[in-house]
Design a protein around this motif. Structure first.
Motif, mmCIF file in Angstrom:
data_model
loop_
_atom_site.group_PDB
_atom_site.id
_atom_site.type_symbol
_atom_site.label_atom_id
_atom_site.label_comp_id
_atom_site.label_asym_id
_atom_site.label_seq_id
_atom_site.Cartn_x
_atom_site.Cartn_y
_atom_site.Cartn_z
ATOM 1 N N SER A 32 0.925 -1.246 0.036
ATOM 2 C CA SER A 32 -0.061 0.018 -0.014
ATOM 3 C C SER A 32 0.877 1.138 0.064
ATOM 4 O O SER A 32 0.272 2.480 -0.024
ATOM 5 C CB SER A 32 -0.879 -0.028 1.293
ATOM 6 O OG SER A 32 -0.137 -0.090 2.298
ATOM 7 N N ASN A 33 2.072 1.176 0.049
ATOM 8 C CA ASN A 33 2.856 2.310 0.065
ATOM 9 C C ASN A 33 4.421 1.631 -0.192
ATOM 10 O O ASN A 33 4.566 0.709 -0.326
ATOM 11 C CB ASN A 33 2.889 2.866 1.397
ATOM 12 C CG ASN A 33 3.412 2.144 2.586
ATOM 13 O OD1 ASN A 33 4.425 1.716 2.700
ATOM 14 N ND2 ASN A 33 2.525 1.923 3.640
ATOM 15 N N ALA A 34 5.491 2.756 -0.555
ATOM 16 C CA ALA A 34 6.629 2.606 -0.965
ATOM 17 C C ALA A 34 7.341 1.628 0.035
ATOM 18 O O ALA A 34 8.366 0.738 -0.341
ATOM 19 C CB ALA A 34 7.250 3.837 -1.192
ATOM 20 N N GLN A 35 7.332 2.016 1.319
ATOM 21 C CA GLN A 35 8.038 1.511 2.517
ATOM 22 C C GLN A 35 7.767 -0.105 2.471
ATOM 23 O O GLN A 35 8.858 -0.679 2.694
ATOM 24 C CB GLN A 35 7.933 2.021 3.904
ATOM 25 C CG GLN A 35 8.122 3.455 4.067
ATOM 26 C CD GLN A 35 9.834 3.490 3.856
ATOM 27 O OE1 GLN A 35 10.600 2.740 3.869
ATOM 28 N NE2 GLN A 35 10.244 4.629 3.331
ATOM 29 N N HIS A 61 1.280 8.546 -7.433
ATOM 30 C CA HIS A 61 0.980 9.260 -6.188
ATOM 31 C C HIS A 61 0.845 8.378 -4.964
ATOM 32 O O HIS A 61 -0.190 7.694 -4.982
ATOM 33 C CB HIS A 61 -0.082 10.264 -6.225
ATOM 34 C CG HIS A 61 -0.091 10.977 -7.594
ATOM 35 N ND1 HIS A 61 0.864 12.154 -7.430
ATOM 36 C CD2 HIS A 61 -0.479 11.081 -8.661
ATOM 37 C CE1 HIS A 61 0.637 12.788 -8.598
ATOM 38 N NE2 HIS A 61 -0.119 12.237 -9.367
ATOM 39 N N LEU A 62 1.901 8.368 -4.291
ATOM 40 C CA LEU A 62 1.667 7.289 -3.062
ATOM 41 C C LEU A 62 1.995 8.140 -1.922
ATOM 42 O O LEU A 62 2.436 9.394 -1.668
ATOM 43 C CB LEU A 62 2.978 6.368 -3.238
ATOM 44 C CG LEU A 62 2.800 5.265 -4.239
ATOM 45 C CD1 LEU A 62 4.230 4.440 -4.256
ATOM 46 C CD2 LEU A 62 1.765 4.369 -4.013
ATOM 47 N N PRO A 63 1.337 7.862 -0.707
ATOM 48 C CA PRO A 63 1.846 8.365 0.672
ATOM 49 C C PRO A 63 3.163 8.371 1.061
ATOM 50 O O PRO A 63 3.702 7.216 0.924
ATOM 51 C CB PRO A 63 0.758 7.841 1.508
ATOM 52 C CG PRO A 63 0.455 6.546 1.250
ATOM 53 C CD PRO A 63 0.649 6.719 -0.302
ATOM 54 N N GLY A 64 3.792 9.183 1.738
ATOM 55 C CA GLY A 64 5.214 9.592 2.088
ATOM 56 C C GLY A 64 6.095 9.382 0.758
ATOM 57 O O GLY A 64 6.053 10.473 -0.077
#
Length: 339
Positions: A32-35, A61-64
């Motif tokens: 759900s995100n890059a991390q 467009h991803l959070p963080g």
């Protein structure tokens, strides 16, 4: 092949997953995100050498950490260089897509995703990944083959200059190197010495113990002599039980000292030699007797020739050493004679 979908929208991930599974792609992982993606890809693991992910589908467009920076980080990991990264975005911003491609993206898809286009792009990207892996595998094979070929060539070069029995220089290579050293000594007006060594009464060893033991005696003799020499000295077998030695930068006094040291070291040694079994395991039915051990005493005669800054051919130089060797044998063997 494993596909990683990176999108903060659960709905978007579900749509992509459903389309891909309908096309036969069942090994799908979601983040759900890059991390989360970095952990799956082992981006931060400096010891990682490969990844089991074959394709990344990532929202811009991803959070963080956004998709552009995430692409740059993925491309910064050596073991992820060949993984296609396809940007999936609803953004019409051409500049953003351009930055994504500069960061290392290989393709992009517009949202809402067209199933036919998605399947085609994924199929193309996975084929590219497979072709890249196959190409690199062939390159590794070629490099490995080239390395083995270099080793074989080096081995052939060594075989071409080494005496088959003793492993020291053969006659041809010895004369080539000796000629160069003599030319150098003459050019720079430096002393150089030539020694001829011959094993005394060696025919008696062959007649008494056999040629197998005789060959081992020659090998042991060459090894014992070589231990007494410098790295710059040139040592070769020039025929039968006869050896030759070139000592660069060596005066007459020094050459005689080296020759005497060689003679004494051989005279004081007792060679322990094991007889090599000669039984043919296919043709011989009789039990093979245990190889016998012999303790043999050898002596050598040495002829010495030295030249200092004078013009002399290699043939003449060797002839002087050979004549001195012949004189040493005439005087009773186990002697050193200066020619």
């Amino acid at each position: 092949m494993r596909i990683l979908i990176i999108d903060d929208s659960e709905g978007s991930r579900l749509i992509l997953t459903t389309i891909l599974r309908s096309a036969g792609h069942y090994d799908i992982t979601e983040a759900s995100n890059a991390q989360e993606a970095f952990d799956i890809l082992q981006c931060r693991d400096l010891e990682a050498v490969e990844s089991d992910v074959d394709l990344v589908l990532m929202d811009l467009h991803l959070p963080g950490v956004d998709g552009i920076e995430a692409t740059r980080i993925i491309r910064g990991a050596t073991h992820l260089n060949d993984i296609p990264v396809v940007i999936v975005t609803a953004d019409d911003n051409t500049a953003a897509l351009e930055r994504a491609f500069r960061a290392g993206a290989t393709d992009f898809l517009r949202k809402p995703v067209d199933p036919v286009e998605l399947r085609a792009r994924v199929r193309s990207s996975l084929r590219l990944k497979e072709e890249t892996e196959n190409r690199k595998a062939r390159e590794r094979e070629l490099l490995d083959m080239a390395g083995r070929l270099r080793q074989a060539n080096n081995r052939l070069k060594e075989l071409a200059i080494r005496d088959e029995l003793t492993g020291i220089y053969n006659r041809r290579h010895f004369m080539e190197v000796a000629a160069r050293e003599l030319s150098r000594a003459t050019r720079y007006e430096r002393p150089i010495a030539m020694l001829f060594l011959d094993a005394d009464h060696f025919k008696d060893i062959n007649d008494t113990y056999g040629h197998f033991v005789g060959d081992r005696a020659l090998c042991t003799l060459a090894e014992a002599c070589q231990k007494q020499l410098r790295d710059v000295d040139i040592f070769g077998r020039i025929g039968g039980e006869e050896f030759a030695l070139v000592l660069p930068e060596t005066t007459e006094e020094e050459a005689m000292a080296v020759a005497e040291r060689l003679r004494e070291s051989i005279d004081e040694a007792t060679f322990t030699l094991d007889e090599v079994s000669r039984k043919n395991p296919v043709l011989d039915d009789e039990p093979d007797a245990a190889p016998r051990t012999y303790h043999i005493h050898l002596t050598i005669s040495i002829g010495v020739a030295v030249t200092e800054a004078s013009l002399i051919s290699l043939e003449e130089f060797m002839l002087r050493a050979d004549r001195a060797l012949y004189r040493a044998k005439e005087l009773g063997r186990n002697k050193v004679v200066l020619g």
